[in-house]
Write an enzyme that holds these catalytic residues in place. Structure first.
Site, mmCIF file in Angstrom:
data_model
loop_
_atom_site.group_PDB
_atom_site.id
_atom_site.type_symbol
_atom_site.label_atom_id
_atom_site.label_comp_id
_atom_site.label_asym_id
_atom_site.label_seq_id
_atom_site.Cartn_x
_atom_site.Cartn_y
_atom_site.Cartn_z
ATOM 1 C CB SER A 204 -0.888 0.003 1.254
ATOM 2 O OG SER A 204 -1.515 1.265 1.447
ATOM 3 C CE1 TYR B 252 -4.552 -2.427 4.628
ATOM 4 C CE2 TYR B 252 -3.562 -0.250 4.495
ATOM 5 C CZ TYR B 252 -4.084 -1.371 3.881
ATOM 6 O OH TYR B 252 -4.122 -1.427 2.506
#
Length: 247
Positions: A138, A151
């Protein structure tokens, strides 16, 4: 990676970027098998999308990974591409001790799920003449969003793990590619209507074009994610961190 004529197994893939990529790869002439925990949803997707195959898998469960490996490689001995798409993204308040449960579940799925799946499939993939492992990190791996701390941390770990994997597999037939999405309008963290996120179809189109145009690429970086990915390298990390967390 040759963008066509592969047999691809994807962890996750029942919605959002995963399902979108699965269908794009299928349309390019690949055999694609997606996975998920819900058999009813998998059956529905298989019925709705001709040529898409499915396997039940819970990446938080090592025995489920082993069972999926046996099922996929038995049915598809020509398997040559693994995509580790499965992941979750949840908000956490680090001042609340209860966030630890969310953190542990995120690590179990996003990081351990990725590592366990790769560890299970790699010995098989290195026997194939042309193979690839595609991990999914990400933009938040390099510039964190404060409300999703674990995350971000798992995606930073996936980024680092991918780099080590690439070096260790350098003398094998397995290419290692890191897919690095920006914020995309999917149900992940309820971003489907987020104006700051990239429209899903736009992301899919640009990412697939890069995969086709750059078959030897180590990373798939759409233009939108470079704001995050290159922030530290370009000496603007503090400004980017402030911008990402300004709302």
């Amino acid at each position: 990676m040759n963008p066509t004529k592969n047999t691809i197994f994807m962890t996750g893939g029942t919605s959002g970027i995963g399902l979108g990529l699965a269908l794009r790869f299928r349309d390019l002439g690949n055999k694609v098998i997606i996975s998920g925990r819900r058999k009813d949803l998998l059956d529905q997707l298989a019925a709705e999308h001709e040529g898409l195959e499915t396997v039940e898998l819970d990446v938080a469960d090592p025995s489920s990974i082993a069972a999926a490996f046996e099922a996929v490689t038995t049915a598809h001995p020509d398997l040559n591409v693994l995509i580790t798409m499965a992941g979750i993204m949840q908000m956490e308040n680090l001042l609340d001790p209860a966030h630890q449960q969310t953190a542990e579940e995120t690590i179990k799925i996003n990081l351990l799920g990725t590592i366990r799946t790769i560890a299970t499939f790699t010995p098989f993939l290195i026997t194939r003449p042309e193979a690839a492992v595609i991990t999914v990190s990400s933009g938040l791996a390099t510039v964190p969003l404060a409300i999703t701390p674990t995350y971000n941390a798992t995606k930073a770990a996936v980024h680092s793990y991918t780099q080590s994997l690439r070096l260790q597999l350098a003398d094998t037939s397995v290419q290692v590619i890191e897919l690095v999405p920006p914020a995309v309008r999917t149900t992940l963290l309820g971003q489907q209507d987020n104006e700051r996120a990239m429209p899903l179809e736009d992301y899919l189109t640009e990412a697939m074009e890069l995969i086709q145009q750059q078959p030897d690429a180590d990373e798939i970086l759409v233009e939108r994610v470079k704001f995050l990915r290159l922030a530290e390298r370009e000496g603007r990390f503090d400004q980017t961190l402030a911008a990402v967390n300004s709302h």
